[in-house]
Write a protein that holds these residues in place. Structure first.
Motif, PDB file in Angstrom:
ATOM      1  N   GLU A  71      -0.027  40.107  25.891  1.00 24.51           N
ATOM      2  CA  GLU A  71      -0.984  38.998  25.813  1.00 24.51           C
ATOM      3  C   GLU A  71      -2.365  39.545  25.521  1.00 24.51           C
ATOM      4  O   GLU A  71      -2.738  40.617  26.001  1.00 24.51           O
ATOM      5  N   ASP A  72      -3.115  38.800  24.726  1.00 21.09           N
ATOM      6  CA  ASP A  72      -4.509  39.118  24.441  1.00 21.09           C
ATOM      7  C   ASP A  72      -5.207  37.784  24.223  1.00 21.09           C
ATOM      8  O   ASP A  72      -5.239  37.255  23.119  1.00 21.09           O
ATOM      9  N   SER A  73      -5.727  37.219  25.308  1.00 19.43           N
ATOM     10  CA  SER A  73      -6.323  35.883  25.282  1.00 19.43           C
ATOM     11  C   SER A  73      -7.779  35.945  25.691  1.00 19.43           C
ATOM     12  O   SER A  73      -8.131  36.651  26.640  1.00 19.43           O
ATOM     13  N   PRO A  74      -8.633  35.169  24.982  1.00 20.71           N
ATOM     14  CA  PRO A  74     -10.043  35.126  25.380  1.00 20.71           C
ATOM     15  C   PRO A  74     -10.206  34.398  26.715  1.00 20.71           C
ATOM     16  O   PRO A  74      -9.421  33.521  27.055  1.00 20.71           O
ATOM     17  N   ARG A  75     -11.243  34.815  27.445  1.00 20.20           N
ATOM     18  CA  ARG A  75     -11.574  34.158  28.714  1.00 20.20           C
ATOM     19  C   ARG A  75     -12.926  33.491  28.584  1.00 20.20           C
ATOM     20  O   ARG A  75     -13.747  33.887  27.758  1.00 20.20           O
TER      21      ARG A  75
ATOM     22  N   GLY B  96      10.543  46.120  26.389  1.00 24.49           N
ATOM     23  CA  GLY B  96      11.777  45.716  27.025  1.00 24.49           C
ATOM     24  C   GLY B  96      11.689  45.512  28.524  1.00 24.49           C
ATOM     25  O   GLY B  96      12.610  44.965  29.120  1.00 24.49           O
ATOM     26  N   SER B  97      10.583  45.922  29.147  1.00 29.28           N
ATOM     27  CA  SER B  97      10.479  45.701  30.590  1.00 29.28           C
ATOM     28  C   SER B  97      10.251  44.215  30.843  1.00 29.28           C
ATOM     29  O   SER B  97       9.682  43.510  30.024  1.00 29.28           O
ATOM     30  N   ARG B  98      10.705  43.754  31.965  1.00 33.31           N
ATOM     31  CA  ARG B  98      10.564  42.326  32.269  1.00 33.31           C
ATOM     32  C   ARG B  98       9.664  42.062  33.452  1.00 33.31           C
ATOM     33  O   ARG B  98       9.283  40.927  33.678  1.00 33.31           O
ATOM     34  N   GLU B  99       9.372  43.083  34.227  1.00 33.74           N
ATOM     35  CA  GLU B  99       8.695  42.799  35.484  1.00 33.74           C
ATOM     36  C   GLU B  99       7.247  43.259  35.552  1.00 33.74           C
ATOM     37  O   GLU B  99       6.374  42.493  35.883  1.00 33.74           O
ATOM     38  N   THR B 100       6.979  44.514  35.265  1.00 36.04           N
ATOM     39  CA  THR B 100       5.655  45.071  35.518  1.00 36.04           C
ATOM     40  C   THR B 100       4.888  45.304  34.227  1.00 36.04           C
ATOM     41  O   THR B 100       5.466  45.694  33.230  1.00 36.04           O
ATOM     42  N   GLY B 101       3.583  45.067  34.276  1.00 37.07           N
ATOM     43  CA  GLY B 101       2.722  45.340  33.140  1.00 37.07           C
ATOM     44  C   GLY B 101       1.361  45.814  33.615  1.00 37.07           C
ATOM     45  O   GLY B 101       1.058  45.808  34.811  1.00 37.07           O
ATOM     46  N   LEU B 102       0.547  46.238  32.665  1.00 41.38           N
ATOM     47  CA  LEU B 102      -0.829  46.643  32.949  1.00 41.38           C
ATOM     48  C   LEU B 102      -1.785  45.582  32.441  1.00 41.38           C
ATOM     49  O   LEU B 102      -1.699  45.165  31.274  1.00 41.38           O
ATOM     50  N   LEU B 103      -2.691  45.154  33.302  1.00 41.33           N
ATOM     51  CA  LEU B 103      -3.792  44.292  32.893  1.00 41.33           C
ATOM     52  C   LEU B 103      -4.949  45.216  32.542  1.00 41.33           C
ATOM     53  O   LEU B 103      -5.470  45.923  33.415  1.00 41.33           O
ATOM     54  N   LEU B 104      -5.304  45.281  31.269  1.00 41.74           N
ATOM     55  CA  LEU B 104      -6.421  46.113  30.819  1.00 41.74           C
ATOM     56  C   LEU B 104      -7.698  45.316  31.029  1.00 41.74           C
ATOM     57  O   LEU B 104      -7.854  44.239  30.459  1.00 41.74           O
ATOM     58  N   ALA B 105      -8.593  45.829  31.853  1.00 42.35           N
ATOM     59  CA  ALA B 105      -9.780  45.068  32.257  1.00 42.35           C
ATOM     60  C   ALA B 105     -11.046  45.872  32.037  1.00 42.35           C
ATOM     61  O   ALA B 105     -11.129  47.032  32.440  1.00 42.35           O
ATOM     62  N   ARG B 106     -12.014  45.235  31.403  1.00 47.31           N
ATOM     63  CA  ARG B 106     -13.333  45.866  31.276  1.00 47.31           C
ATOM     64  C   ARG B 106     -14.101  45.650  32.567  1.00 47.31           C
ATOM     65  O   ARG B 106     -14.005  44.600  33.190  1.00 47.31           O
ATOM     66  N   PRO B 107     -14.876  46.638  32.986  1.00 46.48           N
ATOM     67  CA  PRO B 107     -15.627  46.517  34.239  1.00 46.48           C
ATOM     68  C   PRO B 107     -16.678  45.412  34.165  1.00 46.48           C
ATOM     69  O   PRO B 107     -17.259  45.159  33.110  1.00 46.48           O
ATOM     70  N   SER B 108     -16.904  44.790  35.305  1.00 43.06           N
ATOM     71  CA  SER B 108     -17.944  43.763  35.374  1.00 43.06           C
ATOM     72  C   SER B 108     -19.124  44.215  36.224  1.00 43.06           C
ATOM     73  O   SER B 108     -20.124  43.511  36.306  1.00 43.06           O
ATOM     74  N   LYS B 109     -19.012  45.390  36.849  1.00 44.58           N
ATOM     75  CA  LYS B 109     -20.084  45.927  37.703  1.00 44.58           C
ATOM     76  C   LYS B 109     -20.213  47.427  37.463  1.00 44.58           C
ATOM     77  O   LYS B 109     -19.240  48.077  37.088  1.00 44.58           O
TER      78      LYS B 109
ATOM     79  N   ASP C 280     -15.503  33.716  30.351  1.00 45.56           N
ATOM     80  CA  ASP C 280     -16.644  34.578  30.668  1.00 45.56           C
ATOM     81  C   ASP C 280     -16.956  35.577  29.547  1.00 45.56           C
ATOM     82  O   ASP C 280     -17.794  36.447  29.701  1.00 45.56           O
ATOM     83  N   GLY C 281     -16.246  35.484  28.417  1.00 46.99           N
ATOM     84  CA  GLY C 281     -16.470  36.392  27.298  1.00 46.99           C
ATOM     85  C   GLY C 281     -15.536  37.587  27.306  1.00 46.99           C
ATOM     86  O   GLY C 281     -15.492  38.343  26.353  1.00 46.99           O
ATOM     87  N   GLY C 282     -14.809  37.763  28.373  1.00 44.49           N
ATOM     88  CA  GLY C 282     -13.844  38.849  28.446  1.00 44.49           C
ATOM     89  C   GLY C 282     -12.526  38.435  27.801  1.00 44.49           C
ATOM     90  O   GLY C 282     -12.432  37.409  27.129  1.00 44.49           O
ATOM     91  N   ARG C 283     -11.534  39.250  28.009  1.00 41.39           N
ATOM     92  CA  ARG C 283     -10.195  38.966  27.492  1.00 41.39           C
ATOM     93  C   ARG C 283      -9.171  39.247  28.575  1.00 41.39           C
ATOM     94  O   ARG C 283      -9.395  40.090  29.436  1.00 41.39           O
ATOM     95  N   TRP C 284      -8.049  38.548  28.523  1.00 38.94           N
ATOM     96  CA  TRP C 284      -6.909  38.793  29.395  1.00 38.94           C
ATOM     97  C   TRP C 284      -5.916  39.568  28.543  1.00 38.94           C
ATOM     98  O   TRP C 284      -5.278  39.011  27.657  1.00 38.94           O
ATOM     99  N   VAL C 285      -5.846  40.885  28.772  1.00 37.80           N
ATOM    100  CA  VAL C 285      -5.038  41.765  27.938  1.00 37.80           C
ATOM    101  C   VAL C 285      -3.962  42.417  28.802  1.00 37.80           C
ATOM    102  O   VAL C 285      -4.275  43.101  29.782  1.00 37.80           O
ATOM    103  N   VAL C 286      -2.704  42.191  28.423  1.00 31.54           N
ATOM    104  CA  VAL C 286      -1.577  42.753  29.164  1.00 31.54           C
ATOM    105  C   VAL C 286      -0.715  43.562  28.209  1.00 31.54           C
ATOM    106  O   VAL C 286      -0.328  43.078  27.140  1.00 31.54           O
ATOM    107  N   VAL C 287      -0.426  44.810  28.594  1.00 31.93           N
ATOM    108  CA  VAL C 287       0.507  45.667  27.877  1.00 31.93           C
ATOM    109  C   VAL C 287       1.605  46.066  28.852  1.00 31.93           C
ATOM    110  O   VAL C 287       1.392  46.075  30.068  1.00 31.93           O
TER     111      VAL C 287
END
Length: 131
Positions: free
Chosen positions: A34-38, A51-64, A40-47
């Motif tokens: 997933e790569d969706s705009p938010r 083939g995995s069905r359960e676990t993923g990484l949410l790639l997040a830019r720092p806010s502080k 607040d100007g950020g994005r919701w990015v999941v890699v």
């Protein structure tokens, strides 16, 4: 009995969404889920591993600033993420050819084959094929 079956996402702080997507998709071999705009100007990015069905990484830019300082060092220099594989040698060879930095030669331990690699920010991972 609890209804909790698995961990869905783990957040990983990144400098830039696109460079992180390129690393995890092109070099590590994950898929972009997933790569969706938010708002607040950020994005919701999941890699996640293909083939995995359960676990993923949410790639997040720092806010502080405190979060910015943690990019690449979210676990104090320890291996913090474990990528299981069913083809250790093939994945190690493919990832090395794609420019992933392994910090050691592959080891064959009682529990399986393993090698520590780092992501583009310095976070340490185990590539591991359990016995």
């Amino acid at each position: 009995m609890s209804g909790m079956a698995h961990i869905g996402l783990t957040t990983l702080l990144v400098r830039d969404y696109d460079e992180a997507i390129a690393f995890y998709v092109d070099a590590v071999g994950f898929e972009l889920r997933e790569d969706s705009p938010r708002e607040d100007g950020g994005r919701w990015v999941v890699v996640a591993p293909r083939g995995s069905r359960e676990t993923g990484l949410l790639l997040a830019r720092p806010s502080k600033p405190e979060q910015q300082a943690r990019i690449g060092d979210q676990t104090g220099g320890r291996v913090g993420l474990f990528l299981n594989t069913e083809d250790f040698e093939g994945d190690h060879r493919r990832m090395t050819a794609a420019g992933v930095t392994f910090l050691e030669e592959p080891r064959h331990e009682e529990y399986g084959s393993v090698a520590v690699f780092q992501d583009l920010y310095g976070n340490r991972w185990d590539l591991i094929q359990p016995r």
